[in-house]
Motif scaffolding. Sequence first.
Motif, PDB file in Angstrom:
ATOM      1  N   THR A 120      67.399 -70.402 -54.393  1.00  0.00           N
ATOM      2  CA  THR A 120      67.380 -71.810 -54.793  1.00  0.00           C
ATOM      3  C   THR A 120      68.034 -72.706 -53.756  1.00  0.00           C
ATOM      4  OG1 THR A 120      69.360 -71.353 -56.126  1.00  0.00           O
ATOM      5  CG2 THR A 120      67.254 -71.448 -57.282  1.00  0.00           C
ATOM      6  N   GLU A 121      69.088 -72.212 -53.090  1.00  0.00           N
ATOM      7  CA  GLU A 121      69.751 -73.028 -52.080  1.00  0.00           C
ATOM      8  C   GLU A 121      68.809 -73.296 -50.909  1.00  0.00           C
ATOM      9  OE1 GLU A 121      71.052 -70.335 -53.503  1.00  0.00           O
ATOM     10  OE2 GLU A 121      72.601 -71.297 -54.741  1.00  0.00           O
TER      11      GLU A 121
ATOM     12  N   GLU B  79      69.374 -71.708 -61.571  1.00  0.00           N
ATOM     13  CA  GLU B  79      70.121 -70.917 -60.599  1.00  0.00           C
ATOM     14  C   GLU B  79      69.592 -69.479 -60.597  1.00  0.00           C
ATOM     15  OE1 GLU B  79      74.035 -71.369 -62.132  1.00  0.00           O
ATOM     16  OE2 GLU B  79      74.424 -73.252 -61.072  1.00  0.00           O
ATOM     17  N   GLY B  80      69.479 -68.903 -59.410  1.00  0.00           N
ATOM     18  CA  GLY B  80      69.031 -67.521 -59.302  1.00  0.00           C
ATOM     19  C   GLY B  80      67.536 -67.342 -59.194  1.00  0.00           C
ATOM     20  N   THR B  81      66.770 -68.431 -59.259  1.00  0.00           N
ATOM     21  CA  THR B  81      65.319 -68.332 -59.130  1.00  0.00           C
ATOM     22  C   THR B  81      64.946 -67.890 -57.714  1.00  0.00           C
ATOM     23  OG1 THR B  81      65.027 -70.101 -60.761  1.00  0.00           O
ATOM     24  CG2 THR B  81      63.136 -69.581 -59.367  1.00  0.00           C
TER      25      THR B  81
ATOM     26  N   ARG C  42      67.191 -76.960 -49.875  1.00  0.00           N
ATOM     27  CA  ARG C  42      67.363 -77.491 -48.522  1.00  0.00           C
ATOM     28  C   ARG C  42      66.024 -77.824 -47.870  1.00  0.00           C
ATOM     29  NH1 ARG C  42      67.031 -74.709 -43.999  1.00  0.00           N
ATOM     30  NH2 ARG C  42      67.351 -72.711 -45.058  1.00  0.00           N
ATOM     31  N   LEU C  43      65.024 -77.002 -48.110  1.00  0.00           N
ATOM     32  CA  LEU C  43      63.713 -77.210 -47.503  1.00  0.00           C
ATOM     33  C   LEU C  43      62.902 -78.310 -48.193  1.00  0.00           C
ATOM     34  CD1 LEU C  43      62.741 -73.475 -46.953  1.00  0.00           C
ATOM     35  CD2 LEU C  43      63.006 -75.188 -45.143  1.00  0.00           C
ATOM     36  N   GLY C  44      63.298 -78.682 -49.407  1.00  0.00           N
ATOM     37  CA  GLY C  44      62.557 -79.696 -50.140  1.00  0.00           C
ATOM     38  C   GLY C  44      61.483 -79.140 -51.056  1.00  0.00           C
ATOM     39  N   LEU C  45      61.523 -77.832 -51.321  1.00  0.00           N
ATOM     40  CA  LEU C  45      60.563 -77.239 -52.252  1.00  0.00           C
ATOM     41  C   LEU C  45      60.877 -77.612 -53.695  1.00  0.00           C
ATOM     42  CD1 LEU C  45      60.225 -73.619 -50.815  1.00  0.00           C
ATOM     43  CD2 LEU C  45      58.519 -75.427 -50.718  1.00  0.00           C
ATOM     44  N   ILE C  46      62.148 -77.853 -53.977  1.00  0.00           N
ATOM     45  CA  ILE C  46      62.586 -78.200 -55.330  1.00  0.00           C
ATOM     46  C   ILE C  46      63.512 -79.411 -55.249  1.00  0.00           C
ATOM     47  CG2 ILE C  46      62.346 -75.845 -56.180  1.00  0.00           C
ATOM     48  CD1 ILE C  46      65.325 -75.465 -55.906  1.00  0.00           C
ATOM     49  N   ASN C  47      63.725 -80.060 -56.411  1.00  0.00           N
ATOM     50  CA  ASN C  47      64.555 -81.260 -56.454  1.00  0.00           C
ATOM     51  C   ASN C  47      65.981 -81.005 -56.926  1.00  0.00           C
ATOM     52  OD1 ASN C  47      61.562 -82.214 -57.204  1.00  0.00           O
ATOM     53  ND2 ASN C  47      62.592 -83.866 -56.104  1.00  0.00           N
TER      54      ASN C  47
END
Length: 262
Positions: free
Chosen positions: A172-173, A128-130, A177-182
């Motif tokens: 991070t949100e 969180e916060g990245t 949403r964009l699919g950059l992270i899981n």
Amino acid sequence: MSEQTSQPIHIEQQQGVATITFNRPSALNAINVPMAQALLQAVQQLTQDASVRCIVLRGEGRAFMAGGDLAALQANPEQAAQDLIAPLHMAVTLLASGNAPVIAQVQGAAAGAGLSLMLHADMVLAAEGTQFNMAYTKLGASCDVGASWTLPRLVGLRHALEIALLSEPLNTEQALRLGLINRVLPISDLPSAVMRLAKQLANGPTQAYGQIRRLMRVSFDQDLHTQLNAEAQAFLQCTRTADFSCGINAFFNKSPAAFSGK
């Protein structure tokens, strides 16, 4: 582990999981030529080691990686860029072509080359916060480390161009949403969550994972007929592995499969 080890890259192996740590915490792990060369050496070593069945990328300290080291680029821009890019491109090529799945454990910031490296991971778990930022255009530069290949495949062309051209920070949100992270987790839970996932993958059918990774990466560039042929050949190769026999037998015995990666 800390910067006091004087090594820009730290490797740790346990239970089939190899962790590569970017170790310049006082510089937010900004990557310079020695770190890039050390990363390539680490990747060469680990991708040739059959006992490595999952690779984790992480940064020591407050950030995953805050881009490239700008001091060297300011002093001798063209030569420094060549010296930095060459080992990084070789490293991501090896990571993409191997069997071992790659997880990125991300906290603080992933910017520039750090974000580009992160995009090559098969799965990304972030604290969180990245903050995420392509950052290149802020320096008057185009992207490197394969970002122009990975980013459109992950988020689509329109979003990729927006992210790359504007170089505006993403939280991070937005990244989720964009699919950059899981996944997004509290930072206190991040290391244990990554290790649980890494061990799960390390206990899986490693050669099948490798076939899936390669099939997915070429699928955008091939027509359906070519991809179907590639899938058939990959499946046939899997049937020749010990893990396939193990999986089939476990299914009929109604027992968990104990994959060996062979």
